[in-house]
Design a protein around this motif. Structure first.
Motif, PDB file in Angstrom:
ATOM      1  N   UNK A 177       0.833  -1.199   0.000  1.00 47.36           N
ATOM      2  CA  UNK A 177       0.000   0.000   0.000  1.00 47.36           C
ATOM      3  C   UNK A 177       0.873   1.258   0.000  1.00 47.36           C
ATOM      4  N   UNK A 178       0.265   2.443  -0.124  1.00 50.34           N
ATOM      5  CA  UNK A 178       1.054   3.674  -0.120  1.00 50.34           C
ATOM      6  C   UNK A 178       2.006   3.741   1.077  1.00 50.34           C
ATOM      7  N   UNK A 179       3.256   4.090   0.799  1.00 48.50           N
ATOM      8  CA  UNK A 179       4.291   4.114   1.823  1.00 48.50           C
ATOM      9  C   UNK A 179       5.183   2.893   1.804  1.00 48.50           C
ATOM     10  N   UNK A 180       4.716   1.796   1.190  1.00 44.97           N
ATOM     11  CA  UNK A 180       5.493   0.555   1.191  1.00 44.97           C
ATOM     12  C   UNK A 180       6.794   0.694   0.404  1.00 44.97           C
ATOM     13  N   UNK A 181       6.770   1.505  -0.655  1.00 44.88           N
ATOM     14  CA  UNK A 181       8.002   1.713  -1.415  1.00 44.88           C
ATOM     15  C   UNK A 181       9.063   2.378  -0.568  1.00 44.88           C
ATOM     16  N   UNK A 182       8.667   3.407   0.188  1.00 48.23           N
ATOM     17  CA  UNK A 182       9.626   4.097   1.048  1.00 48.23           C
ATOM     18  C   UNK A 182      10.132   3.176   2.155  1.00 48.23           C
ATOM     19  N   UNK A 183       9.268   2.361   2.712  1.00 53.73           N
ATOM     20  CA  UNK A 183       9.705   1.428   3.747  1.00 53.73           C
ATOM     21  C   UNK A 183      10.678   0.397   3.182  1.00 53.73           C
ATOM     22  N   UNK A 184      10.432  -0.064   1.953  1.00 48.67           N
ATOM     23  CA  UNK A 184      11.353  -1.014   1.317  1.00 48.67           C
ATOM     24  C   UNK A 184      12.714  -0.372   1.072  1.00 48.67           C
ATOM     25  N   UNK A 185      12.724   0.915   0.687  1.00 49.68           N
ATOM     26  CA  UNK A 185      13.996   1.606   0.493  1.00 49.68           C
ATOM     27  C   UNK A 185      14.753   1.704   1.816  1.00 49.68           C
ATOM     28  N   UNK A 186      14.033   1.868   2.916  1.00 45.29           N
ATOM     29  CA  UNK A 186      14.687   1.887   4.219  1.00 45.29           C
ATOM     30  C   UNK A 186      15.344   0.542   4.519  1.00 45.29           C
ATOM     31  N   UNK A 187      14.653  -0.553   4.184  1.00 39.74           N
ATOM     32  CA  UNK A 187      15.244  -1.884   4.348  1.00 39.74           C
ATOM     33  C   UNK A 187      16.532  -1.973   3.530  1.00 39.74           C
ATOM     34  N   UNK A 188      16.481  -1.464   2.308  1.00 38.88           N
ATOM     35  CA  UNK A 188      17.651  -1.457   1.427  1.00 38.88           C
ATOM     36  C   UNK A 188      18.834  -0.730   2.078  1.00 38.88           C
ATOM     37  N   UNK A 189      18.567   0.446   2.653  1.00 31.82           N
ATOM     38  CA  UNK A 189      19.642   1.240   3.246  1.00 31.82           C
ATOM     39  C   UNK A 189      20.188   0.597   4.523  1.00 31.82           C
ATOM     40  N   UNK A 190      19.334  -0.063   5.287  1.00 27.80           N
ATOM     41  CA  UNK A 190      19.806  -0.804   6.459  1.00 27.80           C
ATOM     42  C   UNK A 190      20.796  -1.883   6.034  1.00 27.80           C
ATOM     43  N   UNK A 191      20.449  -2.615   4.984  1.00 25.85           N
ATOM     44  CA  UNK A 191      21.337  -3.671   4.474  1.00 25.85           C
ATOM     45  C   UNK A 191      22.675  -3.096   4.024  1.00 25.85           C
ATOM     46  N   UNK A 192      22.624  -1.995   3.276  1.00 30.89           N
ATOM     47  CA  UNK A 192      23.851  -1.402   2.754  1.00 30.89           C
ATOM     48  C   UNK A 192      24.745  -0.908   3.888  1.00 30.89           C
ATOM     49  N   UNK A 193      24.156  -0.256   4.887  1.00 32.89           N
ATOM     50  CA  UNK A 193      24.948   0.270   5.997  1.00 32.89           C
ATOM     51  C   UNK A 193      25.748  -0.843   6.675  1.00 32.89           C
ATOM     52  N   UNK A 194      25.082  -1.949   6.973  1.00 35.86           N
ATOM     53  CA  UNK A 194      25.775  -3.061   7.623  1.00 35.86           C
ATOM     54  C   UNK A 194      26.825  -3.697   6.739  1.00 35.86           C
ATOM     55  N   UNK A 195      26.497  -3.843   5.453  1.00 37.16           N
ATOM     56  CA  UNK A 195      27.440  -4.457   4.521  1.00 37.16           C
ATOM     57  C   UNK A 195      28.713  -3.629   4.364  1.00 37.16           C
ATOM     58  N   UNK A 196      28.559  -2.317   4.209  1.00 38.76           N
ATOM     59  CA  UNK A 196      29.730  -1.472   3.991  1.00 38.76           C
ATOM     60  C   UNK A 196      30.607  -1.431   5.240  1.00 38.76           C
ATOM     61  N   UNK A 197      29.987  -1.389   6.427  1.00 41.76           N
ATOM     62  CA  UNK A 197      30.793  -1.410   7.643  1.00 41.76           C
ATOM     63  C   UNK A 197      31.535  -2.736   7.789  1.00 41.76           C
ATOM     64  N   UNK A 198      30.858  -3.845   7.507  1.00 36.34           N
ATOM     65  CA  UNK A 198      31.519  -5.149   7.568  1.00 36.34           C
ATOM     66  C   UNK A 198      32.665  -5.257   6.582  1.00 36.34           C
ATOM     67  N   UNK A 199      32.456  -4.768   5.355  1.00 35.90           N
ATOM     68  CA  UNK A 199      33.509  -4.801   4.342  1.00 35.90           C
ATOM     69  C   UNK A 199      34.675  -3.908   4.752  1.00 35.90           C
ATOM     70  N   UNK A 200      34.375  -2.755   5.345  1.00 34.81           N
ATOM     71  CA  UNK A 200      35.428  -1.860   5.807  1.00 34.81           C
ATOM     72  C   UNK A 200      36.294  -2.537   6.866  1.00 34.81           C
ATOM     73  N   UNK A 201      35.650  -3.163   7.836  1.00 39.36           N
ATOM     74  CA  UNK A 201      36.396  -3.828   8.899  1.00 39.36           C
ATOM     75  C   UNK A 201      37.221  -4.989   8.344  1.00 39.36           C
TER      76      UNK A 201
END
Length: 301
Positions: A177-201
C-alpha cells in the motif's frame, strides 16, 4: 560519465509525461524517457539545468511544476527530501495544481513513508493517482537505465506506470500500500549500511595482517561473502578512492528516515544506529560528498 547510456527500449505508445527534479538521478532518468519516445516536459529549480536537458534530449521545459504537468498523463519526480517534495507538489505552482484528473504522480524521491501517505491522500482527493517509488542503483544505475524501483500504491495505478518507467529500470515492483516503497527503500539502506561497515572492517583487518587484499577479495568474492559492495567498491576502498558514488550526506539523510521510522514501529536497529554515527565521523573528516564506502577511512591510519 555520459548523461545516459542508450539502451534497447521496449516499443510502447508515446504519451505525455513530466519530470520534476533534474539532479544526478533525475536528469538521466528523464533522458531515458525521452529516448524511449515519450513527450517529456521537465521542471528544475535551476532553470539552466532544465534548458540544458531540453537542448540535449529535445523535450520541453516549464518555469513551474504546475505548468510542466499541465498535459502529462504521468508525472515523475525525484528531489531531495520531504520538504523539497512538498515544495514542488503543493501550492498554487505545485504539480498537483496543474495535473489533470486521472493523471498519476510517481515519486522517486527517497522520503518518509509519512509524506508518501500524506500525498497519496491529497492526490486521491484531487482524483489523481499516486505511487511512492524510491530507487536503488545510484547515479550509474540512472545513467545506464538499470535502477531498481520499489513501489507503494494501488495496483490499478501501478499498472498504469509500470511499462512507462521501464526505460530507466531493471526491476519495478509493487510491494504494498502507499508508503510501502519508502519502507522497502529503508530496508535497502539498512542492508547497505551493515554491509559497507563489515567490508570496511574486513579490508582494514586484512591489511593490518599483511595480506594482499586484492587477491583476498578476488577469492572470497567467489564464495558466501560476495556482495555488490565487494564487487564494486572493494578495490576502491583499498585504494582510498571515494570521490564518486552515493554521498555520505545522502546516506545520513536516508538513515535518519530509517531511525525515525524505527522509533515509530519499535524495530531495534543497533548496528544501523552505530553506522549512522560512524558516517557522522566521516562528515567531520570532510567527507560529506565522499562515497558511502568511505566508512573505511575511519579504520585506516
Amino acid at each position: 560519465m555520459p548523461s545516459i547510456t542508450e539502451k534497447s527500449y521496449e516499443t510502447t505508445p508515446s504519451i505525455n509525461v513530466a519530470f520534476i527534479g533534474l539532479g544526478v538521478m533525475g536528469f538521466p532518468m528523464a533522458g531515458h524517457l525521452a529516448k524511449a519516445g515519450h513527450q517529456v516536459c521537465v521542471y528544475n529549480r535551476t532553470t539552466a539545468k532544465a534548458e540544458s536537458w531540453a537542448a540535449e534530449f529535445g523535450g520541453s521545459w516549464a518555469p513551474t511544476p504546475a505548468q510542466a504537468c499541465k498535459n502529462a498523463d504521468i508525472v515523475f519526480c525525484c528531489v531531495g527530501n520531504d520538504d523539497d517534495l512538498r515544495s514542488v507538489v503543493l501550492g498554487e505552482t505545485g504539480a498537483f495544481n496543474g495535473m489533470k484528473p486521472g493523471a498519476v504522480f510517481v515519486d522517486h524521491t527517497t522520503a518518509s513513508a509519512d509524506v508518501a501517505r500524506e500525498l497519496y491522500q491529497l492526490a486521491k482527493e484531487k482524483q489523481l493517482g499516486f505511487i511512492d517509488a524510491p530507487v536503488s542503483g545510484g547515479q550509474a544505475g540512472a545513467v545506464n537505465g538499470v535502477l531498481t524501483v520499489m513501489c507503494g500504491g494501488e495496483p490499478a495505478v501501478f499498472d498504469k506506470i509500470q511499462t512507462v518507467a521501464k526505460p530507466y529500470s531493471r526491476a519495478i515492483t509493487l510491494l504494498g500500500e502507499p508508503g510501502a516503497g519508502q519502507l522497502a527503500k529503508m530496508v535497502n539502506q539498512i542492508c547497505i549500511a551493515g554491509l559497507v561497515q563489515g567490508l570496511s572492517e574486513a579490508i582494514a583487518f586484512g591489511e593490518r595482517s599483511g595480506l594482499d587484499m586484492y587477491a583476498v577479495l578476488d577469492v572470497i568474492g567467489k564464495g558466501a561473502a560476495q556482495s555488490w559492495q565487494m564487487d564494486n567498491r572493494g578495490k576502491t576502498m583499498i585504494e582510498n578512492k571515494f570521490d564518486f558514488g552515493f554521498a555520505v550526506d545522502w546516506m545520513r539523510k536516508d538513515l535518519g528516515l530509517v531511525l525515525d521510522e524505527a522509533k515509530r514501529n519499535g524495530a531495534l536497529l543497533p548496528v544501523t544506529a552505530l553506522v549512522d554515527q560512524f558516517y557522522a565521523e566521516v562528515q567531520q573528516k570532510g567527507g560529506h560528498r565522499w562515497d558511502t564506502s568511505s566508512l573505511i577511512s575511519r579504520l585506516k591510519p
